[in-house]
Design a protein around this motif. Structure first.
Motif, mmCIF file in Angstrom:
data_model
loop_
_atom_site.group_PDB
_atom_site.id
_atom_site.type_symbol
_atom_site.label_atom_id
_atom_site.label_comp_id
_atom_site.label_asym_id
_atom_site.label_seq_id
_atom_site.Cartn_x
_atom_site.Cartn_y
_atom_site.Cartn_z
ATOM 1 N N VAL A 44 0.846 -1.190 0.000
ATOM 2 C CA VAL A 44 0.000 0.000 0.000
ATOM 3 C C VAL A 44 0.878 1.236 0.000
ATOM 4 C CG1 VAL A 44 -1.958 -1.109 1.131
ATOM 5 C CG2 VAL A 44 -0.259 0.047 2.521
ATOM 6 N N GLN A 45 0.427 2.254 -0.718
ATOM 7 C CA GLN A 45 1.158 3.512 -0.807
ATOM 8 C C GLN A 45 0.366 4.571 -0.034
ATOM 9 O OE1 GLN A 45 4.416 3.572 -2.621
ATOM 10 N NE2 GLN A 45 3.766 1.570 -1.843
ATOM 11 N N VAL A 46 0.681 4.661 1.256
ATOM 12 C CA VAL A 46 0.060 5.630 2.144
ATOM 13 C C VAL A 46 1.161 6.355 2.900
ATOM 14 C CG1 VAL A 46 -2.131 4.396 2.392
ATOM 15 C CG2 VAL A 46 -0.261 3.906 3.968
ATOM 16 N N ALA A 47 0.839 7.529 3.409
ATOM 17 C CA ALA A 47 1.833 8.362 4.084
ATOM 18 C C ALA A 47 1.906 8.069 5.580
ATOM 19 C CB ALA A 47 1.510 9.837 3.840
ATOM 20 N N SER A 48 1.811 6.808 5.961
ATOM 21 C CA SER A 48 1.944 6.449 7.365
ATOM 22 C C SER A 48 2.921 5.296 7.494
ATOM 23 C CB SER A 48 0.586 6.069 7.957
ATOM 24 O OG SER A 48 0.093 4.898 7.371
ATOM 25 N N GLY A 49 3.515 5.185 8.642
ATOM 26 C CA GLY A 49 4.455 4.099 8.893
ATOM 27 C C GLY A 49 3.719 2.842 9.346
ATOM 28 N N GLY A 50 4.474 1.794 9.550
ATOM 29 C CA GLY A 50 3.918 0.560 10.062
ATOM 30 C C GLY A 50 3.044 -0.210 9.092
ATOM 31 N N LEU A 73 -6.314 -5.075 -0.164
ATOM 32 C CA LEU A 73 -5.561 -3.891 0.252
ATOM 33 C C LEU A 73 -6.308 -2.599 -0.058
ATOM 34 C CD1 LEU A 73 -1.991 -5.088 -0.792
ATOM 35 C CD2 LEU A 73 -2.883 -4.839 1.547
ATOM 36 N N PHE A 74 -6.938 -2.530 -1.210
ATOM 37 C CA PHE A 74 -7.688 -1.325 -1.574
ATOM 38 C C PHE A 74 -8.918 -1.130 -0.679
ATOM 39 C CE2 PHE A 74 -5.704 -1.388 -5.964
ATOM 40 C CZ PHE A 74 -5.083 -0.152 -5.839
ATOM 41 N N ASP A 75 -9.437 -2.203 -0.105
ATOM 42 C CA ASP A 75 -10.641 -2.116 0.726
ATOM 43 C C ASP A 75 -10.356 -1.768 2.189
ATOM 44 O OD1 ASP A 75 -12.335 -2.632 -1.383
ATOM 45 O OD2 ASP A 75 -12.523 -4.784 -0.949
ATOM 46 N N PHE A 78 -5.155 2.315 6.296
ATOM 47 C CA PHE A 78 -3.868 2.179 6.974
ATOM 48 C C PHE A 78 -3.509 3.548 7.533
ATOM 49 C CE2 PHE A 78 -4.217 -0.967 3.707
ATOM 50 C CZ PHE A 78 -3.773 -2.125 4.315
ATOM 51 N N GLY A 79 -3.371 3.640 8.846
ATOM 52 C CA GLY A 79 -3.093 4.929 9.460
ATOM 53 C C GLY A 79 -4.198 5.941 9.158
ATOM 54 N N GLY A 80 -5.444 5.448 9.043
ATOM 55 C CA GLY A 80 -6.565 6.317 8.749
ATOM 56 C C GLY A 80 -6.702 6.709 7.285
ATOM 57 N N GLU A 81 -5.870 6.121 6.438
ATOM 58 C CA GLU A 81 -5.870 6.484 5.016
ATOM 59 C C GLU A 81 -6.165 5.256 4.157
ATOM 60 O OE1 GLU A 81 -2.654 8.362 1.801
ATOM 61 O OE2 GLU A 81 -2.089 8.167 3.905
ATOM 62 N N ARG A 82 -7.057 5.424 3.208
ATOM 63 C CA ARG A 82 -7.337 4.356 2.237
ATOM 64 C C ARG A 82 -6.344 4.518 1.082
ATOM 65 N NH1 ARG A 82 -11.395 0.820 1.689
ATOM 66 N NH2 ARG A 82 -12.688 1.902 3.194
ATOM 67 N N PRO A 83 -5.659 3.450 0.687
ATOM 68 C CA PRO A 83 -4.673 3.587 -0.390
ATOM 69 C C PRO A 83 -5.315 3.904 -1.741
ATOM 70 C CG PRO A 83 -4.888 1.279 0.256
ATOM 71 C CD PRO A 83 -5.719 2.079 1.210
ATOM 72 N N ALA A 84 -4.751 4.881 -2.434
ATOM 73 C CA ALA A 84 -5.186 5.198 -3.794
ATOM 74 C C ALA A 84 -4.376 4.394 -4.798
ATOM 75 C CB ALA A 84 -5.012 6.688 -4.065
ATOM 76 N N ALA A 85 -3.253 3.823 -4.334
ATOM 77 C CA ALA A 85 -2.383 3.065 -5.230
ATOM 78 C C ALA A 85 -1.630 2.002 -4.435
ATOM 79 C CB ALA A 85 -1.400 3.993 -5.935
ATOM 80 N N LEU A 86 -1.188 0.990 -5.161
ATOM 81 C CA LEU A 86 -0.327 -0.057 -4.612
ATOM 82 C C LEU A 86 0.929 -0.117 -5.466
ATOM 83 C CD1 LEU A 86 -2.898 -3.007 -4.313
ATOM 84 C CD2 LEU A 86 -2.328 -1.310 -2.558
#
Length: 175
Positions: A44-50, A73-75, A78-86
């Motif tokens: 997942v491409q999100v701006a959070s760690g872990g 993964l899209f569903d 992660f860190g309160g953010e839904r991934p727009a891309a993988l």
């Protein structure tokens, strides 16, 4: 500067640092268009760690499994953010994972290099070694070698880490 993994890898690649060949996918069906070898990692491409600990990195052994993993993964968030891309890239088999980073540190008056002889999902908990040198012109390879020697017995690997740290510093300064 905060950037997601795929953007960081493209920046490193543009400066000659080798990275796995990957593809950015924005829909689960795009996973079926992968023309590389399997197995693959979907990240997942999100701006959070872990992300890894949160289940944001999955392995797929074929196209059908990759699409199913992408759907999962899209569903999720992660860190309160839904991934727009993988990021989909070859699964890299490895016997050891290291951690190396260049960061800006106000206490150092500029840059620091962080190194841990064991990377992975809990690398932040391992208290990485820190080489604070401030200005790039104050970077000294022998000082970094000395710090690395305390935890890295392999001299050839230490030299590779020093060379890569230099390149990462160049990328950080150029950005």
């Amino acid at each position: 500067m905060l950037m997601v993994e795929h953007a960081g890898k493209r920046l490193l690649e543009a400066h000659g640092v080798p990275v796995p060949a990957g593809a950015l996918i924005r829909k689960s069906e795009h996973a079926l268009k992968w023309n590389g070898a399997y197995p693959v990692a979907l990240k997942v491409q999100v701006a959070s760690g872990g992300r890894g600990k949160a289940g944001g990195v999955m392995r797929a052994d074929d196209a059908t499994q990759a699409q199913a993993c992408a759907r999962q993964l899209f569903d999720r968030t992660f860190g309160g953010e839904r991934p727009a891309a993988l990021l989909m890239e070859p699964w890299v088999a490895h016997s050891r994972e290291l951690f190396l980073a260049v960061a800006v540190d106000g206490h150092a008056g500029g840059y620091v290099i962080l190194y841990a002889p064991n990377g992975g999902v809990d690398v932040e908990q391992h208290a990485p070694h820190k080489y604070a040198f401030g200005s790039p012109r104050h970077f000294r390879a022998h000082a970094l070698r000395s710090i690395l020697a305390a935890s890295e017995p392999d001299g050839a690997l230490r030299e590779r880490v020093v060379a890569l740290a230099r390149r990462l510093l160049f990328v950080a300064v150029a950005t």
